[in-house]
Design a protein around this motif. Structure first.
Motif, PDB file in Angstrom:
ATOM      1  N   ALA A 149       0.944  -1.352   0.144  1.00 59.55           N
ATOM      2  CA  ALA A 149       0.014   0.025   0.218  1.00 59.55           C
ATOM      3  C   ALA A 149       1.028   1.259   0.058  1.00 59.55           C
ATOM      4  O   ALA A 149       1.865   1.418   0.740  1.00 59.55           O
ATOM      5  N   PRO A 150       0.723   2.183  -0.873  1.00 57.53           N
ATOM      6  CA  PRO A 150       1.551   3.521  -0.899  1.00 57.53           C
ATOM      7  C   PRO A 150       1.182   4.368   0.362  1.00 57.53           C
ATOM      8  O   PRO A 150      -0.089   4.541   0.900  1.00 57.53           O
ATOM      9  N   ALA A 151       2.061   5.046   0.489  1.00 55.19           N
ATOM     10  CA  ALA A 151       1.799   6.306   1.790  1.00 55.19           C
ATOM     11  C   ALA A 151       2.130   7.592   1.317  1.00 55.19           C
ATOM     12  O   ALA A 151       3.232   7.730   0.609  1.00 55.19           O
ATOM     13  N   ARG A 152       1.229   8.434   1.618  1.00 55.33           N
ATOM     14  CA  ARG A 152       1.486   9.808   1.209  1.00 55.33           C
ATOM     15  C   ARG A 152       2.221  10.575   2.278  1.00 55.33           C
ATOM     16  O   ARG A 152       2.545  11.774   1.858  1.00 55.33           O
ATOM     17  N   GLY A 153       2.905   9.970   2.940  1.00 57.63           N
ATOM     18  CA  GLY A 153       3.730  10.621   4.150  1.00 57.63           C
ATOM     19  C   GLY A 153       3.612   9.853   5.421  1.00 57.63           C
ATOM     20  O   GLY A 153       2.919   8.739   5.352  1.00 57.63           O
ATOM     21  N   PRO A 154       4.266  10.240   6.422  1.00 58.07           N
ATOM     22  CA  PRO A 154       4.255   9.318   7.665  1.00 58.07           C
ATOM     23  C   PRO A 154       2.817   9.636   8.293  1.00 58.07           C
ATOM     24  O   PRO A 154       2.151  10.760   8.188  1.00 58.07           O
ATOM     25  N   PHE A 155       2.534   8.532   9.029  1.00 61.11           N
ATOM     26  CA  PHE A 155       1.113   8.680   9.845  1.00 61.11           C
ATOM     27  C   PHE A 155      -0.144   8.665   8.664  1.00 61.11           C
ATOM     28  O   PHE A 155      -0.803   9.590   8.958  1.00 61.11           O
ATOM     29  N   ASP A 156       0.119   8.321   7.444  1.00 57.69           N
ATOM     30  CA  ASP A 156      -0.980   8.324   6.445  1.00 57.69           C
ATOM     31  C   ASP A 156      -2.117   7.412   7.077  1.00 57.69           C
ATOM     32  O   ASP A 156      -1.847   6.240   7.057  1.00 57.69           O
ATOM     33  N   PRO A 157      -3.128   8.014   7.300  1.00 61.47           N
ATOM     34  CA  PRO A 157      -4.321   7.165   7.824  1.00 61.47           C
ATOM     35  C   PRO A 157      -4.815   5.963   6.889  1.00 61.47           C
ATOM     36  O   PRO A 157      -5.166   4.941   7.195  1.00 61.47           O
ATOM     37  N   ASP A 158      -4.812   6.273   5.559  1.00 65.45           N
ATOM     38  CA  ASP A 158      -5.009   5.190   4.711  1.00 65.45           C
ATOM     39  C   ASP A 158      -4.165   4.094   4.848  1.00 65.45           C
ATOM     40  O   ASP A 158      -4.602   2.987   4.632  1.00 65.45           O
ATOM     41  N   TYR A 159      -2.856   4.465   4.641  1.00 63.38           N
ATOM     42  CA  TYR A 159      -1.635   3.297   4.785  1.00 63.38           C
ATOM     43  C   TYR A 159      -1.874   2.565   5.949  1.00 63.38           C
ATOM     44  O   TYR A 159      -1.807   1.502   6.028  1.00 63.38           O
ATOM     45  N   MET A 160      -2.105   3.507   7.074  1.00 62.32           N
ATOM     46  CA  MET A 160      -2.271   2.519   8.384  1.00 62.32           C
ATOM     47  C   MET A 160      -3.461   1.690   8.431  1.00 62.32           C
ATOM     48  O   MET A 160      -3.167   0.565   9.116  1.00 62.32           O
ATOM     49  N   LYS A 161      -4.564   2.082   7.994  1.00 63.08           N
ATOM     50  CA  LYS A 161      -5.935   1.327   7.953  1.00 63.08           C
ATOM     51  C   LYS A 161      -5.538   0.021   7.053  1.00 63.08           C
ATOM     52  O   LYS A 161      -6.070  -1.030   7.581  1.00 63.08           O
ATOM     53  N   ALA A 162      -4.848   0.066   6.060  1.00 58.86           N
ATOM     54  CA  ALA A 162      -4.705  -0.945   5.119  1.00 58.86           C
ATOM     55  C   ALA A 162      -3.722  -1.774   5.764  1.00 58.86           C
ATOM     56  O   ALA A 162      -3.776  -3.079   5.738  1.00 58.86           O
ATOM     57  N   LEU A 163      -2.668  -1.412   6.381  1.00 57.35           N
ATOM     58  CA  LEU A 163      -1.755  -2.234   7.179  1.00 57.35           C
ATOM     59  C   LEU A 163      -2.414  -2.879   8.398  1.00 57.35           C
ATOM     60  O   LEU A 163      -2.194  -4.086   8.614  1.00 57.35           O
ATOM     61  N   TYR A 164      -3.384  -2.043   9.080  1.00 59.98           N
ATOM     62  CA  TYR A 164      -3.924  -2.866  10.246  1.00 59.98           C
ATOM     63  C   TYR A 164      -4.783  -3.859   9.902  1.00 59.98           C
ATOM     64  O   TYR A 164      -4.995  -5.080  10.595  1.00 59.98           O
ATOM     65  N   GLU A 165      -5.406  -3.772   8.801  1.00 54.92           N
ATOM     66  CA  GLU A 165      -6.421  -4.842   8.240  1.00 54.92           C
ATOM     67  C   GLU A 165      -5.320  -6.034   7.662  1.00 54.92           C
ATOM     68  O   GLU A 165      -5.909  -6.936   7.927  1.00 54.92           O
ATOM     69  N   VAL A 166      -4.336  -5.945   7.180  1.00 58.13           N
ATOM     70  CA  VAL A 166      -3.422  -6.798   6.883  1.00 58.13           C
ATOM     71  C   VAL A 166      -2.662  -7.720   8.290  1.00 58.13           C
ATOM     72  O   VAL A 166      -2.988  -8.980   8.205  1.00 58.13           O
ATOM     73  N   GLY A 167      -2.655  -6.869   9.265  1.00 54.68           N
ATOM     74  CA  GLY A 167      -2.227  -7.606  10.442  1.00 54.68           C
ATOM     75  C   GLY A 167      -3.238  -8.210  11.169  1.00 54.68           C
ATOM     76  O   GLY A 167      -2.949  -9.444  11.763  1.00 54.68           O
ATOM     77  N   PHE A 168      -4.611  -7.781  11.105  1.00 50.22           N
ATOM     78  CA  PHE A 168      -5.831  -8.443  11.555  1.00 50.22           C
ATOM     79  C   PHE A 168      -5.799  -9.569  10.897  1.00 50.22           C
ATOM     80  O   PHE A 168      -6.263 -10.714  11.599  1.00 50.22           O
ATOM     81  N   ALA A 169      -5.990  -9.678   9.600  1.00 47.12           N
ATOM     82  CA  ALA A 169      -6.194 -11.146   9.135  1.00 47.12           C
ATOM     83  C   ALA A 169      -4.998 -12.050   9.191  1.00 47.12           C
ATOM     84  O   ALA A 169      -5.514 -13.353   9.562  1.00 47.12           O
ATOM     85  N   LYS A 170      -3.926 -11.453   9.281  1.00 47.63           N
ATOM     86  CA  LYS A 170      -2.687 -12.710   9.908  1.00 47.63           C
ATOM     87  C   LYS A 170      -3.085 -13.131  11.317  1.00 47.63           C
ATOM     88  O   LYS A 170      -2.937 -14.331  11.428  1.00 47.63           O
ATOM     89  N   GLY A 171      -3.482 -12.073  12.079  1.00 45.68           N
ATOM     90  CA  GLY A 171      -3.636 -12.617  13.655  1.00 45.68           C
ATOM     91  C   GLY A 171      -4.877 -13.402  13.608  1.00 45.68           C
ATOM     92  O   GLY A 171      -4.872 -14.073  14.341  1.00 45.68           O
ATOM     93  N   ALA A 172      -5.955 -13.388  12.776  1.00 49.63           N
ATOM     94  CA  ALA A 172      -7.051 -14.297  12.731  1.00 49.63           C
ATOM     95  C   ALA A 172      -6.871 -15.599  12.054  1.00 49.63           C
ATOM     96  O   ALA A 172      -7.715 -16.398  12.234  1.00 49.63           O
ATOM     97  N   GLY A 173      -5.774 -15.633  11.375  1.00 48.17           N
ATOM     98  CA  GLY A 173      -5.610 -16.872  10.468  1.00 48.17           C
ATOM     99  C   GLY A 173      -4.981 -17.888  11.336  1.00 48.17           C
ATOM    100  O   GLY A 173      -4.756 -17.770  12.403  1.00 48.17           O
ATOM    101  N   PRO A 174      -4.800 -19.157  10.547  1.00 46.05           N
ATOM    102  CA  PRO A 174      -4.318 -20.238  11.215  1.00 46.05           C
ATOM    103  C   PRO A 174      -2.773 -20.320  11.773  1.00 46.05           C
ATOM    104  O   PRO A 174      -2.554 -21.080  12.649  1.00 46.05           O
TER     105      PRO A 174
END
Length: 427
Positions: A383-408
């Protein structure tokens, strides 16, 4: 030449500050996928394109300074190495210990073995760790940790992770609803290139008396929460026993925890350092503390207990290490500019140092008969980031982390193999 963690963090401060000070960056630039906070050239561009204005409404109490103080920081009260050697927090003798002291470390550990959660540095990439913890809780397999340690962005995650899944919503909001303007604005006061008064207000909202009370209750049950800072005056890392501080339960304890949290993410040169008031040899003075990542990308134990020649065994049942970063070597053509070269150098060095730290943690776990688990950002995340602490980037990364944590299988059971070099020699 071996690049040390201290040298890396020093370079980070220079790179980050240089980005802000530079005027040669284009305002439309976007960060490349996988580029760390510290090498994001869009920081300067974004800040210059939409300079933040001083906001008096909602500004944290005590952060306003009179006009006379705007020209630079006040001089510090002098103190000696002898004063530093005996310095302590007033009425809180168990508030902290040197991170390299085996004796103090062993004394502060939980009384019973259990799983340990180790949270790394990573800036806004802490969204990955926040998401993974949330998904892990949803899967119903996230244990209660006897010890949680946090460095840099990991220090911000640590209190919420320590308190369990009932605080996961707050952790999610902390990494998906903020932007750079909630952290800093351009224009320091002689000790940094950025002013982090917005961060002070944010920490006050997140670190509440209720949060401290909950931490104190868990500390009383024998669980421990450690956060790392670096004492620049002593040149040594410090571990703060947040539960021991919280047990005091008064305003002084709340203020200290907030100061520690801010100091724990204060990148030298970029963010202002934190100042902690102490007493030593009958004198009061202030120590200067900065980001704990200056010493370690994540903290498990004193270095002397992790080296290959160590014989000590740590009282944990499992290590769960969350590295809030990518660890693979990815291709990115580096431009012939000082900022690009320095940024790419820092990013690459951090990956190698973190990989080595993970290898050392694995060897320690095997020696101690401890289960080993590690997770980091998948190389495919782009996911691209428009700068540091870009909320769209962080939301995308959060969802990736969430899916990983919920996975097997959210964790690897041993360090990853990064020997993905070209098989054929270039000619």
């Amino acid at each position: 030449m071996r690049v040390t963690g201290s040298e890396i963090r020093f370079a980070i401060g220079i790179a980050f500050a240089a980005l802000v000070a530079s005027s040669g960056l284009t305002s439309g630039s976007a960060a490349q996928p996988g580029i760390t906070t510290y090498e994001t050239a869009a920081l300067s561009a974004q800040a210059k394109k939409k300079p933040a204005k001083k906001r008096s409404k909602g500004k944290a109490a005590g952060t306003e300074q009179p006009a006379s103080a705007q020209d630079g920081p006040p001089p510090r009260t002098p103190f000696s190495a002898a004063d530093q050697a005996v310095a302590a927090i007033a009425n809180m003798p168990d508030a902290r210990f040197w991170a390299d002291s085996e004796t103090d470390y062993l004394r502060a550990l939980p009384p019973k073995p259990g799983p340990w959660l180790i949270l790394s540095t990573g800036g806004e990439d802490g969204a990955f760790g926040a998401g993974l913890l949330g998904g892990w809780a949803k899967a119903g397999t996230r244990p209660e940790f006897s010890l949680v340690t946090g460095v840099s962005t990991g220090a911000l995650i640590a209190p919420f992770a320590f308190l369990g899944s009932r605080f996961d919503d707050q952790l999610r909001d902390a990494y998906t609803t903020i932007s750079a303007i909630d952290i800093f604005e351009v224009g320091g006061k002689g000790e940094s290139f950025l002013d982090t008064w917005p961060l002070h207000g944010l920490i006050e909202k997140r670190v509440t008396p209720e949060l401290l009370k909950a931490i104190a209750a868990e500390h009383a049950r024998g669980r421990r929460l450690f956060i790392l800072t670096t004492n620049l005056d002593a040149g040594r890392p410090v571990v703060w026993d947040i539960g021991a501080i919280a047990t005091r339960g008064d305003k002084a304890a709340l203020d200290l925890v907030r100061k520690v949290m801010i100091a724990a993410i204060s990148i030298p040169g970029a963010f202002p350092p934190g100042f902690i008031e102490v007493e030593g040899n009958g004198r009061k003075f202030q120590e200067m503390h900065v980001d704990g990542g200056l010493a370690d990308q994540f903290y498990i134990a004193p270095d002397s207990m992790l080296v290959s020649t160590a014989t000590s065994k740590l009282p944990a049942t499992d290590f769960y290490i969350i590295a809030n970063m990518k660890l693979n070597s990815d291709f990115a053509m580096t431009e012939r500019t000082t900022l690009s070269i320095l940024g790419r150098t820092v990013s690459t060095a951090i990956k190698f140092v973190t990989r080595n730290a993970i290898d050392r943690a694995y060897a320690t776990a095997k020696r101690s008969g401890i289960g080993f688990y590690v997770a980091y950002i998948d190389p495919s995340f782009s996911a691209p980031a428009r700068g540091p602490f870009d909320p769209d980037y962080m939301k995308a990364l959060y969802e990736v982390g969430f899916a990983k944590g919920a996975g097997p299988a959210p964790f690897l059971r041993e360090p990853a193999d990064f020997s993905n070099q070209p098989k054929k020699v270039a000619r």
